[in-house]
Design a protein around this motif. Structure first.
Motif, PDB file in Angstrom:
ATOM      1  N   ASP A   1      -6.405   6.084   6.304  1.00  0.00           N
ATOM      2  CA  ASP A   1      -7.744   5.584   6.613  1.00  0.00           C
ATOM      3  C   ASP A   1      -7.873   4.101   6.273  1.00  0.00           C
ATOM      4  N   PHE A   2      -7.333   3.697   5.116  1.00  0.00           N
ATOM      5  CA  PHE A   2      -7.443   2.295   4.697  1.00  0.00           C
ATOM      6  C   PHE A   2      -6.607   1.384   5.574  1.00  0.00           C
ATOM      7  N   ARG A   3      -5.346   1.691   5.761  1.00  0.00           N
ATOM      8  CA  ARG A   3      -4.440   0.815   6.516  1.00  0.00           C
ATOM      9  C   ARG A   3      -4.841   0.709   7.984  1.00  0.00           C
ATOM     10  N   SER A   4      -5.362   1.778   8.549  1.00  0.00           N
ATOM     11  CA  SER A   4      -5.692   1.787   9.977  1.00  0.00           C
ATOM     12  C   SER A   4      -6.969   1.009  10.305  1.00  0.00           C
ATOM     13  N   LYS A   5      -7.707   0.563   9.294  1.00  0.00           N
ATOM     14  CA  LYS A   5      -8.928  -0.214   9.529  1.00  0.00           C
ATOM     15  C   LYS A   5      -8.644  -1.664   9.929  1.00  0.00           C
ATOM     16  N   PHE A   6      -7.471  -2.155   9.599  1.00  0.00           N
ATOM     17  CA  PHE A   6      -7.182  -3.569   9.827  1.00  0.00           C
ATOM     18  C   PHE A   6      -6.918  -3.840  11.299  1.00  0.00           C
ATOM     19  N   ARG A   7      -7.528  -4.925  11.789  1.00  0.00           N
ATOM     20  CA  ARG A   7      -7.394  -5.337  13.183  1.00  0.00           C
ATOM     21  C   ARG A   7      -7.334  -6.855  13.253  1.00  0.00           C
ATOM     22  N   LEU A   8      -6.681  -7.356  14.268  1.00  0.00           N
ATOM     23  CA  LEU A   8      -6.713  -8.790  14.527  1.00  0.00           C
ATOM     24  C   LEU A   8      -8.006  -9.126  15.257  1.00  0.00           C
TER      25      LEU A   8
ATOM     26  N   TRP B   1       4.851   2.521   0.177  1.00  0.00           N
ATOM     27  CA  TRP B   1       4.975   2.744   1.620  1.00  0.00           C
ATOM     28  C   TRP B   1       6.400   2.608   2.148  1.00  0.00           C
ATOM     29  N   HIS B   2       7.230   1.850   1.435  1.00  0.00           N
ATOM     30  CA  HIS B   2       8.555   1.550   1.985  1.00  0.00           C
ATOM     31  C   HIS B   2       9.709   1.939   1.065  1.00  0.00           C
ATOM     32  N   GLY B   3       9.366   2.467  -0.116  1.00  0.00           N
ATOM     33  CA  GLY B   3      10.391   2.946  -1.031  1.00  0.00           C
ATOM     34  C   GLY B   3      11.268   1.856  -1.624  1.00  0.00           C
ATOM     35  N   ILE B   4      10.779   0.633  -1.627  1.00  0.00           N
ATOM     36  CA  ILE B   4      11.525  -0.488  -2.203  1.00  0.00           C
ATOM     37  C   ILE B   4      10.957  -0.724  -3.604  1.00  0.00           C
TER      38      ILE B   4
ATOM     39  N   LEU C   1       5.128   2.699  11.159  1.00  0.00           N
ATOM     40  CA  LEU C   1       3.855   2.343  11.795  1.00  0.00           C
ATOM     41  C   LEU C   1       3.021   3.589  12.075  1.00  0.00           C
ATOM     42  N   SER C   2       3.676   4.657  12.475  1.00  0.00           N
ATOM     43  CA  SER C   2       2.972   5.912  12.728  1.00  0.00           C
ATOM     44  C   SER C   2       2.345   6.446  11.441  1.00  0.00           C
ATOM     45  N   ALA C   3       3.075   6.400  10.348  1.00  0.00           N
ATOM     46  CA  ALA C   3       2.539   6.867   9.058  1.00  0.00           C
ATOM     47  C   ALA C   3       1.372   5.987   8.615  1.00  0.00           C
ATOM     48  N   LEU C   4       1.493   4.688   8.774  1.00  0.00           N
ATOM     49  CA  LEU C   4       0.429   3.765   8.380  1.00  0.00           C
ATOM     50  C   LEU C   4      -0.844   3.999   9.190  1.00  0.00           C
ATOM     51  N   LYS C   5      -0.708   4.372  10.453  1.00  0.00           N
ATOM     52  CA  LYS C   5      -1.879   4.656  11.296  1.00  0.00           C
ATOM     53  C   LYS C   5      -2.673   5.844  10.773  1.00  0.00           C
ATOM     54  N   ARG C   6      -1.998   6.747  10.058  1.00  0.00           N
ATOM     55  CA  ARG C   6      -2.673   7.934   9.521  1.00  0.00           C
ATOM     56  C   ARG C   6      -3.426   7.644   8.221  1.00  0.00           C
TER      57      ARG C   6
END
Length: 123
Positions: free
Chosen positions: A18-25, A90-93, A11-16
């Motif tokens: 720009d694209f992923r951190s734009k999403f909000r409920l 993002w998850h290495g899967i 979650l910390s990496a995703l917050k960094r």
């Protein structure tokens, strides 16, 4: 919810991003969650992940997750769980094999952790 270190770090990496951190409920998604409850949202997340990204070669991979319409869809984009390419990045899967029950459980926990974090934020 108890969040393990792996989810906290992701979650910390995703917050960094720009694209992923734009999403909000939004208010609509918050109201839906309040009406249905987190247990139902968790079930929806598990089902959507299994159906939409769980197969080795999902139908319409890369285009199968809408950007709105359900809190889980928004969370999938925010957490990089929207397609097999993002899951790999993002998850290495890796792509090309079905997601295992453990992988699906991890991705569901990640989505729920993001949703619960969002619910704690002011709308």
């Amino acid at each position: 919810m108890i969040v393990d270190d792996r989810i906290r770090e992701r979650l910390s990496a995703l917050k960094r991003s720009d694209f992923r951190s734009k999403f909000r409920l939004g208010n609509r998604e918050r109201a839906y969650i309040a009406e249905k409850g987190l247990d139902t949202i968790r079930r929806h997340a598990a089902e959507m992940l299994a159906d939409r990204v769980g197969p080795a070669e999902p139908k319409n991979d890369g285009r199968q997750t809408p950007m709105r319409g359900h809190p889980v869809f928004i969370a999938q984009h925010a957490t990089g769980t929207c397609c097999r390419g993002c899951i790999e990045k993002w998850h290495g899967i890796p792509r090309g094999t079905p997601l295992t029950p453990n992988e699906l459980h991890y991705l569901t926990d990640l989505i729920m952790a993001w949703i619960e974090t969002e619910l704690e934020r002011e709308s």
